[in-house]
Design a protein around this motif. Structure first.
Motif, short mmCIF file in Angstrom:
data_model
loop_
_atom_site.label_atom_id
_atom_site.label_comp_id
_atom_site.label_asym_id
_atom_site.label_seq_id
_atom_site.Cartn_x
_atom_site.Cartn_y
_atom_site.Cartn_z
N ALA A 221 -17.81 -28.08 17.99
CA ALA A 221 -16.64 -28.42 18.53
C ALA A 221 -15.79 -27.49 18.65
CB ALA A 221 -16.01 -29.97 17.56
N GLY A 222 -15.62 -26.99 17.26
CA GLY A 222 -14.57 -25.83 17.11
C GLY A 222 -14.67 -24.25 18.19
N LEU A 223 -16.26 -24.10 18.48
CA LEU A 223 -16.57 -22.94 19.64
C LEU A 223 -16.63 -23.15 20.82
CD1 LEU A 223 -16.60 -20.14 20.25
CD2 LEU A 223 -19.82 -21.55 19.76
N LYS A 224 -16.17 -25.08 21.24
CA LYS A 224 -15.92 -25.17 22.40
C LYS A 224 -14.10 -24.98 22.84
CE LYS A 224 -15.65 -29.13 25.29
NZ LYS A 224 -16.13 -30.61 25.86
N SER A 225 -13.70 -25.58 21.43
CA SER A 225 -11.99 -25.86 21.32
C SER A 225 -11.47 -23.74 22.27
CB SER A 225 -11.17 -26.62 20.36
OG SER A 225 -9.75 -26.27 20.54
N GLU A 226 -11.56 -23.37 21.62
CA GLU A 226 -12.05 -21.84 21.49
C GLU A 226 -12.22 -21.29 22.31
OE1 GLU A 226 -10.44 -20.27 18.77
OE2 GLU A 226 -10.36 -21.24 16.82
N ILE A 227 -13.14 -21.68 22.95
CA ILE A 227 -13.54 -21.03 24.38
C ILE A 227 -12.31 -21.88 25.19
CG2 ILE A 227 -15.16 -20.94 26.10
CD1 ILE A 227 -17.03 -21.07 24.01
N ASN A 228 -12.01 -23.05 24.95
CA ASN A 228 -11.43 -23.43 26.53
C ASN A 228 -9.73 -23.03 26.25
OD1 ASN A 228 -13.00 -25.51 27.53
ND2 ASN A 228 -12.88 -26.83 26.26
N ASP A 229 -9.86 -22.36 24.65
CA ASP A 229 -8.05 -21.97 24.95
C ASP A 229 -8.11 -20.38 25.84
OD1 ASP A 229 -5.43 -22.12 23.75
OD2 ASP A 229 -6.68 -20.58 22.21
N VAL A 230 -9.23 -19.71 25.59
CA VAL A 230 -9.24 -17.85 25.81
C VAL A 230 -9.38 -18.56 27.25
CG1 VAL A 230 -11.17 -16.35 26.26
CG2 VAL A 230 -10.88 -17.22 24.22
N ILE A 231 -10.26 -19.17 28.43
CA ILE A 231 -10.04 -19.64 29.92
C ILE A 231 -8.75 -20.23 29.87
CG2 ILE A 231 -11.41 -20.89 31.11
CD1 ILE A 231 -13.94 -20.85 29.68
N ASN A 232 -7.80 -20.69 29.69
CA ASN A 232 -6.75 -21.16 30.01
C ASN A 232 -5.52 -20.53 29.72
OD1 ASN A 232 -7.79 -24.43 29.91
ND2 ASN A 232 -7.36 -24.89 28.08
N LYS A 233 -5.69 -19.57 28.83
CA LYS A 233 -4.94 -18.36 28.84
C LYS A 233 -4.89 -17.11 29.60
CE LYS A 233 -3.63 -19.31 24.33
NZ LYS A 233 -3.82 -18.97 22.93
N SER A 234 -6.17 -17.31 31.01
CA SER A 234 -6.48 -16.49 31.68
C SER A 234 -5.95 -16.08 33.37
CB SER A 234 -8.28 -16.33 31.61
OG SER A 234 -8.36 -17.43 32.46
N GLY A 235 -5.57 -17.26 32.95
CA GLY A 235 -5.09 -17.79 33.62
C GLY A 235 -5.74 -17.57 35.07
N ILE A 236 -7.06 -17.70 35.25
CA ILE A 236 -8.11 -17.59 36.40
C ILE A 236 -8.81 -19.25 35.92
CG2 ILE A 236 -10.51 -17.21 37.41
CD1 ILE A 236 -10.39 -14.83 35.55
N ASN A 237 -8.58 -19.57 37.86
CA ASN A 237 -8.72 -21.09 37.45
C ASN A 237 -10.08 -21.50 36.91
OD1 ASN A 237 -9.22 -23.78 39.08
ND2 ASN A 237 -9.23 -22.98 41.22
N ARG A 238 -9.78 -21.94 36.09
CA ARG A 238 -10.89 -23.09 35.81
C ARG A 238 -12.23 -23.63 35.91
NH1 ARG A 238 -11.00 -24.73 30.32
NH2 ARG A 238 -12.40 -26.46 30.67
N GLY A 239 -11.81 -24.04 37.91
CA GLY A 239 -12.68 -24.45 39.17
C GLY A 239 -13.65 -23.34 39.15
N SER A 240 -13.37 -22.14 39.06
CA SER A 240 -13.89 -20.70 39.88
C SER A 240 -14.82 -20.40 38.77
CB SER A 240 -12.86 -20.24 40.13
OG SER A 240 -12.29 -19.20 39.07
N ILE A 241 -14.95 -21.33 37.86
CA ILE A 241 -15.31 -20.47 36.47
C ILE A 241 -16.41 -21.34 36.02
CG2 ILE A 241 -15.65 -19.48 34.01
CD1 ILE A 241 -11.84 -19.75 34.58
N SER A 242 -17.81 -20.58 35.94
CA SER A 242 -19.14 -21.86 35.39
C SER A 242 -19.98 -20.82 33.63
CB SER A 242 -20.22 -21.44 36.73
OG SER A 242 -21.58 -21.96 36.28
N VAL A 243 -19.61 -22.11 33.00
CA VAL A 243 -20.53 -21.43 31.67
C VAL A 243 -21.69 -22.51 30.93
CG1 VAL A 243 -20.03 -20.77 29.81
CG2 VAL A 243 -18.47 -20.06 31.55
N SER A 244 -22.33 -21.46 30.54
CA SER A 244 -23.40 -22.13 29.99
C SER A 244 -23.11 -21.46 28.30
CB SER A 244 -24.31 -22.53 30.66
OG SER A 244 -25.61 -23.41 29.80
#
Length: 443
Positions: free
Chosen positions: A20-43
């Motif tokens: 859960a902590g890792l998920k939150s950290e990755i989401n924070d990194v993605i949100n700060k990138s300025g790149i549209n989340r809809g264009s990012i695919s991660v597993s």
């Protein structure tokens, strides 16, 4: 027993909290990138259990670029086997007829042909060629016609030699005058030279496909005193190969018409000699250096071995599907149209990629590049020894997939694909690195 179950429960809760902590950290990194989340695919999945620890748009189809080489060439290498050799063979029959059986060897060089033809007598009845090892489709589906001068995308066929690339040298002359253009080997090219020697270098090269692909138009300027070497894919690999073969035959003083009929090897022929190259170099060139030419050749050769027939993309695809079925990998959400990932007609989902990485981790992980190697030569040097991955880049697309170990001694498989025309290639790669750095430090 109760204590053991309690311990397992506590351990499970701990892992869930960590995830859960890792998920939150990755989401924070993605949100700060300025790149549209809809264009990012991660597993991201645990490499020991296959359990998902992070996912974002994991089932959205995206062109995987060169990370596709992971899933196509792993079954290809396993099918061919570690002892496989790319071989060019010479046979003869009792009628003094000689047959060169091509192996589509991606490492065969012109100068090596003399090692084979020296076993041919001065006056053979004929010299023929068996090119049936792979089919005659020399480019992948969806490859861009205007990339036909890209040295990273040469044609591939049974007639592979010199990587199907020749060198053109542009040598400047006096200011205001056109430079001299020369070739490293004999091959019928016609140059329309509109380059002028000047104080800077800025020119374009285009095939005149509307007339002939062997007519080359050069436009622009070249700086005085500074020659340019251009690596140019040959337009007709068969023609290029037979010209190099004829040169080797002439150098040996052998009488030949220069015409080589296509003849299929049969039981009337006896092996005289062969020239071979080991498959291990191909693993490095594909998994670490992302070589498209070698990738496509290996995939077709494996398809030929799998089907006991001429190698083709279709036979390679059947091999791939059979491999996935045996490993319980669901291919219904992906589309594969070439082996190397060059075509944007390919579609991948991140969830399939991590499932594949998990299923093949024992074989695949040691073969991928770590930081400081291959396409990771100048990336993530702080993760050297902790990450092994394959990168991919196409217009508007960046991807990376592989394995990562963390500071907490956890191991994960991951796939990150970004398809965003509004962000730069550098921004996409930076986001990939921030996500992996987060997994490394927090996972």
């Amino acid at each position: 027993m109760k204590k053991f179950l309690l311990l397992l429960t506590i351990l499970g809760l701990s892992l869930n909290c960590a995830y859960a902590g890792l998920k939150s950290e990755i989401n924070d990194v993605i949100n700060k990138s300025g790149i549209n989340r809809g264009s990012i695919s991660v597993s991201v999945k645990n490499a020991a259990t296959g359990k998902t620890v992070y996912e974002l748009n994991q089932n959205v189809p995206i062109s995987p670029a060169s990370t596709q080489k992971i899933i196509t060439t792993t079954p290809a290498f396993m099918t061919l086997g570690d002892d496989y050799k790319f071989s060019t063979k010479l046979y003869k029959n009792n009628n003094n007829e000689y047959l060169i059986v091509l192996g589509a060897d991606p490492y065969l060089k012109s100068r090596e042909l003399e090692k084979i033809v020296k076993f041919i007598p001065k006056e053979p009845k004929c010299i023929n060629i068996d090119s049936s090892v792979i089919d005659n489709n020399e480019w992948g589906e969806g490859w861009q016609w205007d990339d036909d001068l890209n040295p990273l995308m040469p044609k591939f066929s049974a007639y592979n030699i010199d990587k199907n690339i020749m060198e053109i040298v542009i040598s400047p002359s006096m200011s205001g005058y056109p430079p001299e253009i020369t070739q490293d080997v004999s091959y019928p090219l016609t140059f329309i030279n509109k380059i002028v020697t000047s104080n800077n270098t800025k020119y374009t090269i285009k095939r005149q496909n509307q007339i002939s692909p062997d007519i080359i138009l050069l436009n622009g300027t070249i700086r005085f005193g500074q020659s340019e070497i251009i690596k140019m894919p040959v337009s007709y690999p068969k023609k290029y190969f037979t010209m190099r073969l004829s040169e080797a035959i002439i150098n040996q003083g052998i009488s030949s018409s220069g015409e080589y009929k296509n003849v299929k090897l049969n039981k009337n022929y006896t092996l005289i000699t062969l020239l071979s190259h080991d498959i291990n170099q191909a693993k490095t060139d594909i998994f670490k250096n992302s070589n498209n030419f070698v990738t496509e050749t290996v995939f077709k050769l494996a398809g030929g071995k799998y089907s006991s027939s001429t190698g083709s993309f279709e036979n390679g695809h059947e091999m791939f599907q059979d491999f996935c079925k045996k490993h319980n990998l669901d291919t219904s959400k992906i589309r594969i149209v070439d082996a190397s990932g060059v075509s944007k007609n390919n579609l991948m989902v991140a969830d399939f990629m991590t499932d594949f990485l998990y299923a093949t981790r024992g074989y695949l992980e040691p073969n991928l590049a770590t930081a400081g190697e291959g396409t990771l030569s100048n990336r993530m040097l702080y993760l050297k020894g902790f990450v092994r991955a394959k990168t991919g880049t196409l217009s508007n697309i960046s991807s990376i997939a592989g394995y990562i170990s963390t500071l907490r001694h956890q191991s994960y498989v991951f796939c990150i694909m970004i398809n965003d025309p509004k962000s730069s290639a550098g921004d996409k790669k930076m986001l990939e690195e921030y996500i992996l750095r987060t997994i490394y430090s927090k996972g």
